[in-house]
Design a protein around this motif. Structure first.
Motif, PDB file in Angstrom:
ATOM      1  N   SER A  80      47.469  38.317  33.353  1.00 40.99           N
ATOM      2  CA  SER A  80      48.719  38.054  34.411  1.00 40.99           C
ATOM      3  C   SER A  80      49.555  36.977  33.665  1.00 40.99           C
ATOM      4  CB  SER A  80      48.482  37.763  35.714  1.00 40.99           C
ATOM      5  OG  SER A  80      47.450  36.661  35.961  1.00 40.99           O
ATOM      6  N   LEU A  81      50.579  36.997  33.675  1.00 41.14           N
ATOM      7  CA  LEU A  81      51.692  36.218  33.009  1.00 41.14           C
ATOM      8  C   LEU A  81      52.579  35.862  34.014  1.00 41.14           C
ATOM      9  CD1 LEU A  81      51.791  38.099  29.759  1.00 41.14           C
ATOM     10  CD2 LEU A  81      51.118  35.860  29.855  1.00 41.14           C
ATOM     11  N   LEU A 128      57.721  35.446  38.168  1.00 42.39           N
ATOM     12  CA  LEU A 128      57.889  36.892  37.988  1.00 42.39           C
ATOM     13  C   LEU A 128      56.532  36.994  37.350  1.00 42.39           C
ATOM     14  CD1 LEU A 128      61.341  36.903  36.665  1.00 42.39           C
ATOM     15  CD2 LEU A 128      60.786  37.415  38.969  1.00 42.39           C
ATOM     16  N   THR A 129      55.762  38.038  37.779  1.00 36.15           N
ATOM     17  CA  THR A 129      54.321  38.316  37.281  1.00 36.15           C
ATOM     18  C   THR A 129      54.381  39.594  36.374  1.00 36.15           C
ATOM     19  OG1 THR A 129      53.277  37.240  39.294  1.00 36.15           O
ATOM     20  CG2 THR A 129      52.047  38.775  37.751  1.00 36.15           C
ATOM     21  N   TYR A 130      53.973  39.399  35.147  1.00 37.71           N
ATOM     22  CA  TYR A 130      54.068  40.408  34.271  1.00 37.71           C
ATOM     23  C   TYR A 130      52.487  40.577  34.131  1.00 37.71           C
ATOM     24  CZ  TYR A 130      58.597  39.801  33.332  1.00 37.71           C
ATOM     25  OH  TYR A 130      60.387  39.976  33.454  1.00 37.71           O
ATOM     26  N   MET A 131      52.090  41.964  33.913  1.00 34.31           N
ATOM     27  CA  MET A 131      50.624  42.156  33.555  1.00 34.31           C
ATOM     28  C   MET A 131      50.365  42.879  32.107  1.00 34.31           C
ATOM     29  SD  MET A 131      49.402  41.245  36.691  1.00 34.31           S
ATOM     30  CE  MET A 131      47.579  41.822  36.131  1.00 34.31           C
ATOM     31  N   LEU A 132      49.594  42.310  31.538  1.00 35.11           N
ATOM     32  CA  LEU A 132      49.224  43.030  30.199  1.00 35.11           C
ATOM     33  C   LEU A 132      47.917  43.292  30.420  1.00 35.11           C
ATOM     34  CD1 LEU A 132      49.674  43.144  27.160  1.00 35.11           C
ATOM     35  CD2 LEU A 132      48.724  40.760  26.758  1.00 35.11           C
ATOM     36  N   PHE A 139      51.924  30.193  33.575  1.00 32.29           N
ATOM     37  CA  PHE A 139      50.790  30.299  33.781  1.00 32.29           C
ATOM     38  C   PHE A 139      50.189  31.613  33.486  1.00 32.29           C
ATOM     39  CE2 PHE A 139      47.388  31.371  36.645  1.00 32.29           C
ATOM     40  CZ  PHE A 139      46.324  30.536  36.312  1.00 32.29           C
ATOM     41  N   PHE A 140      48.884  31.379  32.971  1.00 34.12           N
ATOM     42  CA  PHE A 140      48.388  33.067  32.597  1.00 34.12           C
ATOM     43  C   PHE A 140      46.975  32.965  33.086  1.00 34.12           C
ATOM     44  CE2 PHE A 140      47.335  30.534  29.002  1.00 34.12           C
ATOM     45  CZ  PHE A 140      45.947  30.593  28.701  1.00 34.12           C
ATOM     46  N   LEU A 141      46.366  34.104  33.418  1.00 34.88           N
ATOM     47  CA  LEU A 141      44.936  34.372  33.859  1.00 34.88           C
ATOM     48  C   LEU A 141      44.422  35.567  33.040  1.00 34.88           C
ATOM     49  CD1 LEU A 141      42.624  33.596  35.774  1.00 34.88           C
ATOM     50  CD2 LEU A 141      43.526  35.266  37.490  1.00 34.88           C
ATOM     51  N   TYR A 142      43.439  35.435  32.350  1.00 30.28           N
ATOM     52  CA  TYR A 142      42.734  36.375  31.507  1.00 30.28           C
ATOM     53  C   TYR A 142      41.426  36.855  32.191  1.00 30.28           C
ATOM     54  CZ  TYR A 142      39.846  38.273  28.030  1.00 30.28           C
ATOM     55  OH  TYR A 142      38.975  39.197  27.370  1.00 30.28           O
ATOM     56  N   ARG A 143      41.278  38.066  32.484  1.00 36.99           N
ATOM     57  CA  ARG A 143      39.981  38.413  33.059  1.00 36.99           C
ATOM     58  C   ARG A 143      39.526  39.614  32.049  1.00 36.99           C
ATOM     59  NH1 ARG A 143      38.790  34.156  34.868  1.00 36.99           N
ATOM     60  NH2 ARG A 143      39.261  33.643  36.932  1.00 36.99           N
TER      61      ARG A 143
END
Length: 133
Positions: A79-80, A3-7, A47-51
């Motif tokens: 994105s988490l 499930l993708t959460y957006m911060l 997993f996380f991806l920071y941009r």
């Protein structure tokens, strides 16, 4: 399945503050480039991806159905990807991350599920959690 959460975080929060908050919550950074970095939380393997947007002008919040108007611009997004089978652990790690960001910075932010349902907002009054993340 994940499930993708957006911060979405207000401009002005440094990459260093975000990294230190993630590391304090049990994350491991394994890849970094000029646009951001990625990694996993050791407890859940989320997993996380920071941009960040240091090379671009800040943008508007993309999350829909924000309960009140926002008067700030997005400077970075994370994105988490929460793993369904470890959802409780992922949820706890996300909440710890939000609390850690609130402690380390005055930056505003919004957490949503795929930009649709808002689960948290950090505003001038502090951190507000909505629904069952």
């Amino acid at each position: 399945m994940s499930l993708t959460y957006m911060l979405e975080v207000e401009g002005g929060l440094s990459r260093g503050v975000m990294k230190s908050a993630l590391l304090a919550c049990g994350a491991s950074i394994f890849s970094e480039d000029e646009a951001g970095f990625s990694g996993n939380f050791l407890g859940s393997n989320m997993f996380f991806l920071y941009r960040d947007r240091t090379d671009l002008s800040p943008s508007q919040v993309l999350a829909e159905l924000v309960p009140s108007p926002l008067h700030w611009r997005v400077g970075s997004r994370v994105s988490l990807d929460a793993i369904s089978s470890k959802f409780d652990e992922c949820r706890d790690e996300i909440i710890r991350l939000l609390q850690e960001l609130e402690r380390r910075s005055a930056a505003h932010f919004v957490l949503s599920f795929q930009y649709e349902e808002v689960y948290a907002i950090r505003d001038e009054d502090g951190l507000h959690l909505y629904g069952n993340l």
